[in-house]
Enzyme design. Sequence first.
Site, PDB file in Angstrom:
ATOM      1  CG  ASP A   1      -0.526 -12.524  -8.365  1.00 33.39           C
ATOM      2  OD1 ASP A   1      -1.398 -12.109  -7.576  1.00 33.39           O
ATOM      3  OD2 ASP A   1      -0.320 -12.014  -9.483  1.00 33.39           O
TER       4      ASP A   1
ATOM      5  CE1 TYR B   1      -7.408  -0.600   0.058  1.00 30.89           C
ATOM      6  CE2 TYR B   1      -8.443   1.051   1.452  1.00 30.89           C
ATOM      7  CZ  TYR B   1      -7.600  -0.036   1.304  1.00 30.89           C
ATOM      8  OH  TYR B   1      -6.955  -0.558   2.400  1.00 30.89           O
TER       9      TYR B   1
ATOM     10  CE  LYS C   1      -8.696  -3.548   1.794  1.00 26.34           C
ATOM     11  NZ  LYS C   1      -8.039  -4.804   2.159  1.00 26.34           N
TER      12      LYS C   1
ATOM     13  CB  ILE D   1      -1.895   0.710   9.951  1.00 24.98           C
ATOM     14  CG1 ILE D   1      -3.330   0.408  10.435  1.00 24.98           C
ATOM     15  CG2 ILE D   1      -0.854  -0.109  10.722  1.00 24.98           C
ATOM     16  CD1 ILE D   1      -3.627   0.724  11.884  1.00 24.98           C
TER      17      ILE D   1
HETATM   18  P1  NDP Z   1       1.691  -3.073   2.362  1.00 22.18           P
HETATM   19  O1  NDP Z   1       1.587  -2.361   1.068  1.00 22.18           O
HETATM   20  O2  NDP Z   1       2.673  -2.634   3.384  1.00 22.18           O
HETATM   21  O3  NDP Z   1       1.885  -4.650   2.102  1.00 22.18           O
HETATM   22  C1  NDP Z   1       1.020  -5.311   1.226  1.00 22.18           C
HETATM   23  C2  NDP Z   1       1.253  -6.784   1.318  1.00 22.18           C
HETATM   24  O4  NDP Z   1       0.333  -7.440   0.433  1.00 22.18           O
HETATM   25  C3  NDP Z   1       2.652  -7.171   0.869  1.00 22.18           C
HETATM   26  O5  NDP Z   1       3.103  -8.234   1.672  1.00 22.18           O
HETATM   27  C4  NDP Z   1       2.433  -7.634  -0.574  1.00 22.18           C
HETATM   28  O6  NDP Z   1       3.363  -8.623  -0.979  1.00 22.18           O
HETATM   29  C5  NDP Z   1       1.063  -8.265  -0.450  1.00 22.18           C
HETATM   30  N1  NDP Z   1       0.375  -8.353  -1.733  1.00 22.18           N
HETATM   31  C6  NDP Z   1      -0.220  -7.355  -2.423  1.00 22.18           C
HETATM   32  N2  NDP Z   1      -0.753  -7.841  -3.559  1.00 22.18           N
HETATM   33  C7  NDP Z   1      -0.506  -9.173  -3.570  1.00 22.18           C
HETATM   34  C8  NDP Z   1      -0.798 -10.209  -4.457  1.00 22.18           C
HETATM   35  N3  NDP Z   1      -1.479 -10.001  -5.601  1.00 22.18           N
HETATM   36  N4  NDP Z   1      -0.382 -11.463  -4.150  1.00 22.18           N
HETATM   37  C9  NDP Z   1       0.304 -11.703  -3.000  1.00 22.18           C
HETATM   38  N5  NDP Z   1       0.609 -10.741  -2.121  1.00 22.18           N
HETATM   39  C10 NDP Z   1       0.216  -9.489  -2.404  1.00 22.18           C
HETATM   40  O7  NDP Z   1       0.197  -3.023   2.953  1.00 22.18           O
HETATM   41  P2  NDP Z   1      -0.312  -2.950   4.448  1.00 22.18           P
HETATM   42  O8  NDP Z   1       0.462  -3.867   5.299  1.00 22.18           O
HETATM   43  O9  NDP Z   1      -0.448  -1.548   4.820  1.00 22.18           O
HETATM   44  O10 NDP Z   1      -1.798  -3.521   4.242  1.00 22.18           O
HETATM   45  C11 NDP Z   1      -2.147  -4.865   4.496  1.00 22.18           C
HETATM   46  C12 NDP Z   1      -3.662  -4.971   4.388  1.00 22.18           C
HETATM   47  O11 NDP Z   1      -4.264  -4.063   5.311  1.00 22.18           O
HETATM   48  C13 NDP Z   1      -4.197  -4.606   3.002  1.00 22.18           C
HETATM   49  O12 NDP Z   1      -5.290  -5.441   2.682  1.00 22.18           O
HETATM   50  C14 NDP Z   1      -4.690  -3.178   3.196  1.00 22.18           C
HETATM   51  O13 NDP Z   1      -5.704  -2.846   2.297  1.00 22.18           O
HETATM   52  C15 NDP Z   1      -5.175  -3.239   4.630  1.00 22.18           C
HETATM   53  N6  NDP Z   1      -5.231  -1.933   5.276  1.00 22.18           N
HETATM   54  C16 NDP Z   1      -4.097  -1.191   5.461  1.00 22.18           C
HETATM   55  C17 NDP Z   1      -4.182   0.048   6.097  1.00 22.18           C
HETATM   56  C18 NDP Z   1      -2.985   0.911   6.352  1.00 22.18           C
HETATM   57  O14 NDP Z   1      -3.180   2.054   6.802  1.00 22.18           O
HETATM   58  N7  NDP Z   1      -1.772   0.474   6.095  1.00 22.18           N
HETATM   59  C19 NDP Z   1      -5.473   0.570   6.548  1.00 22.18           C
HETATM   60  C20 NDP Z   1      -6.580  -0.294   6.302  1.00 22.18           C
HETATM   61  C21 NDP Z   1      -6.457  -1.498   5.695  1.00 22.18           C
HETATM   62  P3  NDP Z   1       4.724  -8.295  -1.815  1.00 22.18           P
HETATM   63  O15 NDP Z   1       5.326  -7.064  -1.234  1.00 22.18           O
HETATM   64  O16 NDP Z   1       5.538  -9.525  -1.601  1.00 22.18           O
HETATM   65  O17 NDP Z   1       4.306  -8.125  -3.241  1.00 22.18           O
END
Ligand code: NDP
Length: 244
Positions: free
Chosen positions: A61, A153, A157, A186
């Site tokens: 985490d 958020y 960011k 995305i």
């Molecule tokens: P998802 O929700 O698809 O995945 C999030 C990931 O972050 C998962 O692997 C999750 O792990 C992990 N995670 C979240 N909180 C924790 C934590 N406390 N400790 C460890 N792991 C954590 O998100 P996206 O892939 O869409 O986003 C990835 C990044 O890109 C983020 O920072 C998001 O803000 C940023 N982003 C995304 C956009 C989009 O449109 N999708 C646009 C702009 C930015 P698990 O599932 O194992 O808990």
Amino acid sequence: MKRKWIFVTGGSRGIGAQIVRSASRSFDVVFTYKSSVDEARLLAEQLNSEPGRQVEAVHCDVSDVSQVNDIAQSLIHRFGAPYAVINNAGVAEDRLFSNLDEQVLNAIFSQNVFSAFSVSRAFIGAMMGESDTCIINISSVSGVKGNIGQTAYSASKAALIGMTRSLALEMARFNMRVNSIAPGYIETDMTRHLKDNGSGLKKSIPLRRLGSTAEVASLVDYLMSEGAAYITGQTLVIDGGLSC
Ligand code: NDP
């Protein structure tokens, strides 16, 4: 020659998983997961079955500083300093400002901002002893422009972008480059709830589509490549023109 290794947070799903897939062609990869245990195990198994790839999933985490420090120490002990740290893990919770409370604010900042600080701090001492390293923070276009329902958020960011600029200045003398990527919409679990009946979301994006995780991952690959050796302190926006 032994391959360099990189550390990716939140590699179990979405953008992070694609970063792991793509980067593991050139680097050994250790990625973290929190809740997605099966997805993380499967991803590591799939990639390790391909010749030449070395991928390890660790439960962490990233909002828990002591977990982060323990894992970083153990990895540095086993593999030495990473070539790159990718701060990708993050959460989004949309709420109008009038509905925000301390609990939501703290949760967003601890997972999107403080985690990037603690992960970077845990590795940076070892990385400073190397001749060429980098940190990449996954920010968001919401950190560059406003969005209704995203005051917390967006602020989290934007904080990553500020951290990127100042850390880049501090670390340049160690030839450590620090950059951010600011994706627009995305296609991942994070954006799955956004309904588009053909008239709304996609029309607001000049290129008329959401981006793919592969497009973000290729930007990460680029920032880690020699071709980006003179880029530091920057935020590269990848949003189909949304922020123009
Ligand atoms: P998802 O929700 O698809 O995945 C999030 C990931 O972050 C998962 O692997 C999750 O792990 C992990 N995670 C979240 N909180 C924790 C934590 N406390 N400790 C460890 N792991 C954590 O998100 P996206 O892939 O869409 O986003 C990835 C990044 O890109 C983020 O920072 C998001 O803000 C940023 N982003 C995304 C956009 C989009 O449109 N999708 C646009 C702009 C930015 P698990 O599932 O194992 O808990």
